[in-house]
Design a protein around this motif. Structure first.
Motif, PDB file in Angstrom:
ATOM      1  N   THR A 292       0.823  -1.221   0.000  1.00  0.00           N
ATOM      2  CA  THR A 292       0.000   0.000   0.000  1.00  0.00           C
ATOM      3  C   THR A 292       0.852   1.263   0.000  1.00  0.00           C
ATOM      4  N   ALA A 293       2.122   1.151  -0.341  1.00  0.00           N
ATOM      5  CA  ALA A 293       3.014   2.314  -0.340  1.00  0.00           C
ATOM      6  C   ALA A 293       2.582   3.316  -1.403  1.00  0.00           C
ATOM      7  N   THR A 294       2.740   4.595  -1.079  1.00  0.00           N
ATOM      8  CA  THR A 294       2.330   5.670  -1.988  1.00  0.00           C
ATOM      9  C   THR A 294       3.501   6.551  -2.424  1.00  0.00           C
ATOM     10  N   GLY A 295       4.702   6.239  -1.943  1.00  0.00           N
ATOM     11  CA  GLY A 295       5.852   7.103  -2.200  1.00  0.00           C
ATOM     12  C   GLY A 295       6.161   7.994  -1.022  1.00  0.00           C
TER      13      GLY A 295
ATOM     14  N   LYS B 104       7.543   2.186 -10.297  1.00  0.00           N
ATOM     15  CA  LYS B 104       6.458   3.162 -10.389  1.00  0.00           C
ATOM     16  C   LYS B 104       6.424   4.110  -9.187  1.00  0.00           C
ATOM     17  N   LEU B 105       6.965   3.659  -8.061  1.00  0.00           N
ATOM     18  CA  LEU B 105       7.010   4.505  -6.869  1.00  0.00           C
ATOM     19  C   LEU B 105       8.104   5.565  -6.954  1.00  0.00           C
ATOM     20  N   LEU B 106       9.109   5.334  -7.806  1.00  0.00           N
ATOM     21  CA  LEU B 106      10.257   6.249  -7.839  1.00  0.00           C
ATOM     22  C   LEU B 106       9.855   7.695  -8.142  1.00  0.00           C
ATOM     23  N   PRO B 107       9.076   7.956  -9.195  1.00  0.00           N
ATOM     24  CA  PRO B 107       8.698   9.362  -9.430  1.00  0.00           C
ATOM     25  C   PRO B 107       7.833   9.930  -8.317  1.00  0.00           C
TER      26      PRO B 107
ATOM     27  N   ARG C  79       7.453  13.673  -3.911  1.00  0.00           N
ATOM     28  CA  ARG C  79       7.139  13.890  -2.490  1.00  0.00           C
ATOM     29  C   ARG C  79       8.308  14.565  -1.771  1.00  0.00           C
ATOM     30  N   LEU C  80       9.515  14.294  -2.247  1.00  0.00           N
ATOM     31  CA  LEU C  80      10.691  14.921  -1.655  1.00  0.00           C
ATOM     32  C   LEU C  80      10.823  16.382  -2.063  1.00  0.00           C
ATOM     33  N   TRP C  81      10.616  16.674  -3.360  1.00  0.00           N
ATOM     34  CA  TRP C  81      10.982  17.980  -3.900  1.00  0.00           C
ATOM     35  C   TRP C  81       9.815  18.900  -4.233  1.00  0.00           C
ATOM     36  N   LEU C  82       8.607  18.392  -4.346  1.00  0.00           N
ATOM     37  CA  LEU C  82       7.510  19.267  -4.779  1.00  0.00           C
ATOM     38  C   LEU C  82       6.972  20.163  -3.655  1.00  0.00           C
ATOM     39  N   PRO C  83       6.588  19.612  -2.490  1.00  0.00           N
ATOM     40  CA  PRO C  83       6.059  20.492  -1.443  1.00  0.00           C
ATOM     41  C   PRO C  83       7.163  21.083  -0.579  1.00  0.00           C
TER      42      PRO C  83
ATOM     43  N   GLY D  85       9.844   9.252   0.292  1.00  0.00           N
ATOM     44  CA  GLY D  85      10.016  10.686   0.111  1.00  0.00           C
ATOM     45  C   GLY D  85       9.352  11.485   1.226  1.00  0.00           C
ATOM     46  N   GLN D  86      10.080  12.440   1.778  1.00  0.00           N
ATOM     47  CA  GLN D  86       9.530  13.393   2.744  1.00  0.00           C
ATOM     48  C   GLN D  86      10.151  14.749   2.455  1.00  0.00           C
ATOM     49  N   SER D  87       9.332  15.787   2.368  1.00  0.00           N
ATOM     50  CA  SER D  87       9.865  17.105   2.039  1.00  0.00           C
ATOM     51  C   SER D  87      10.847  17.593   3.095  1.00  0.00           C
ATOM     52  N   ARG D  88      10.697  17.126   4.320  1.00  0.00           N
ATOM     53  CA  ARG D  88      11.610  17.509   5.392  1.00  0.00           C
ATOM     54  C   ARG D  88      13.065  17.176   5.065  1.00  0.00           C
TER      55      ARG D  88
END
Length: 445
Positions: A267-270, A314-317, A322-326, A407-410
């Protein structure tokens, strides 16, 4: 009959004079520093209690300051999450008392060090006082960087360590500087275990930026190994402590497998998903100690990646975005821990929106600067590889790690001073070109 042409000096444009003033006047630099300091002091006036990860770190620091050791919530010795930040904060608490004031002032010192490193590295990487000052100004008013100062999270302290270690390597003049760098990167590794990836990156840039690459390789390879070895020695006492108290060899922490599993399951979403059923089931499974549970999480995560390479791809993008957008995730800490958040929610939200727009502009400048710098260096006959690439390398290493884990924006917080440096260079370069328009040489025939 020939006429002699006399060339008079070009009269600088008004913009050129202002750029020179910005780059040379001492009062400008003092003004930027005053703004940088004042905004960070102002945010310390906000009452915000530690929550989530910050609460864990704050509680461990209090325990260490009281001489009780690094314990989990049940009072047992643990190595869950890297202990470098709680150890540093615990030393501060032992000296000045465990309080939000001590925490905030310690983070303020770290934030001022970040500013000093941004200015010094901006001068060194881009060879321009104006660009360095512009980078510091961009960082001074960056809301998300300001928002972290009162929080008991790792980001401010870690960023200061990372930048200081890079500065020592870039400016070193003797082998003793390598000792300092090894210690700094060792402490940084105690805060974020993946830090040592940066050391080979630094020496790779150093190796390729000048000629005679194969002649210089043995010396630089040896220096890189020395820094890595000294960093490992800095971490070693903690590793030995883990073997004694946990009964297992744990290099830094026992959350690596857990973090891998949270980013790689059905159930991972990235994003970081610690509430996924597979994760919760593992954490609740009886008969497993901390080390065994982390090892099992690592096994499950790797098994899932091996069994589902297409889904992992498919999770890579999604992880990348998630890391760089927000940006502006510091607001979450105020939402959960600031008693006055509800009263001023609209203000917080407005700052969050403003921050996101500012962040987009910084990242756009960061991307554009890469191509502008390459074009300028080729035009000037320089090697395209140079220390100016270091900010992009610093951005690359958390990217690669998040692609494997989650990915985490932090996690892009430590990259942002480097982004500001680079955006500052691009801004001064663009303004410099603009200042040349409309100027002409006066001639007399």
């Amino acid at each position: 009959m020939s006429a002699k042409v006399i060339h008079f000096p070009t009269r600088p444009s008004r913009l050129a004079l202002r750029l020179e003033w910005f780059a040379t006047d001492r009062s400008v630099l003092l003004g930027i520093w005053a703004l940088y300091f004042a905004l960070r002091v102002a945010v310390l006036l906000i009452d915000v209690a530690p929550t989530s990860d910050a609460e864990w770190y704050f509680t461990r620091a209090v325990s260490l300051a009281a001489g009780q050791g690094y314990l989990d919530n049940q009072g047992a010795p643990t190595a869950f999450w890297p202990a470098g930040w709680p150890i540093a904060l615990g030393l501060v608490f032992a000296k000045f008392g465990a309080s939000q004031v001590s925490l905030g002032l310690f983070n303020l010192v770290s934030a001022m060090l970040i500013g000093a490193m941004a200015l010094a590295l901006g001068r060194r990487l881009f060879g321009s006082e104006g660009a360095a000052r512009a980078g510091l100004l961009l960082l001074a008013v960056y809301p998300n960087a300001i928002g972290y100062v009162p929080l008991a999270l790792t980001e401010v302290f870690y960023t200061a360590l990372l930048m200081a270690g890079c500065w020592v390597i870039v400016t070193r003049t003797s082998r003793w500087h390598l000792v300092s760098a090894g210690f700094l990167f060792g402490v940084a590794t105690m805060v974020k275990a993946q830090t040592l990836v940066v050391v080979p990156l630094l020496f790779a840039i150093e190796w390729l930026r000048m000629g005679q690459v194969w002649k210089r390789f043995p010396r630089l390879f040896g220096e890189g190994l020395l820094v890595l070895a000294l960093a490992a020695l800095t971490v070693l006492p903690w590793t030995i402590r883990n073997e004694i108290q946990l009964g297992h060899w744990v290099a830094v922490s026992t959350n690596g497998g857990y973090t891998l599993l949270t980013g790689n399951h059905d159930t991972a979403t990235g994003d970081y998903t610690p509430d996924a059923p597979v994760v919760k089931e593992l954490m609740a499974r009886p008969g497993l100690d901390e080390v065994a549970r982390d090892a099992e999480a690592r096994r499950l995560g790797m098994a899932w990646i091996t069994a589902h390479p297409d889904r992992f791809a498919k999770l890579l993008p999604k992880k990348f975005l998630r890391l760089w957008l927000p940006d502006g995730e510091a607001e979450w800490a105020y939402q959960g821990g600031a008693p006055g958040y509800a009263r001023f929610e609209m203000v917080y939200r407005a700052v969050r929106v403003l921050n996101q727009g500012y962040y987009v502009l910084l990242m756009a400048a960061f991307g554009a600067a890469f191509f502008v710098m390459i074009a300028r260096r080729r035009r000037d006959g320089q090697r395209w590889i140079g220390w100016w690439l270091l900010p992009y390398g610093i951005a690359l290493y958390p990217t690669l790690i998040c692609l494997v884990f989650s990915g985490q924006s932090r996690f892009h917080y430590p990259v942002m001073p480097w982004v500001c440096m680079t955006a500052g260079w691009l801004a001064m370069t663009a303004l410099g070109k603009l200042s040349e328009r409309g100027t002409h040489v006066h001639t007399l025939h």
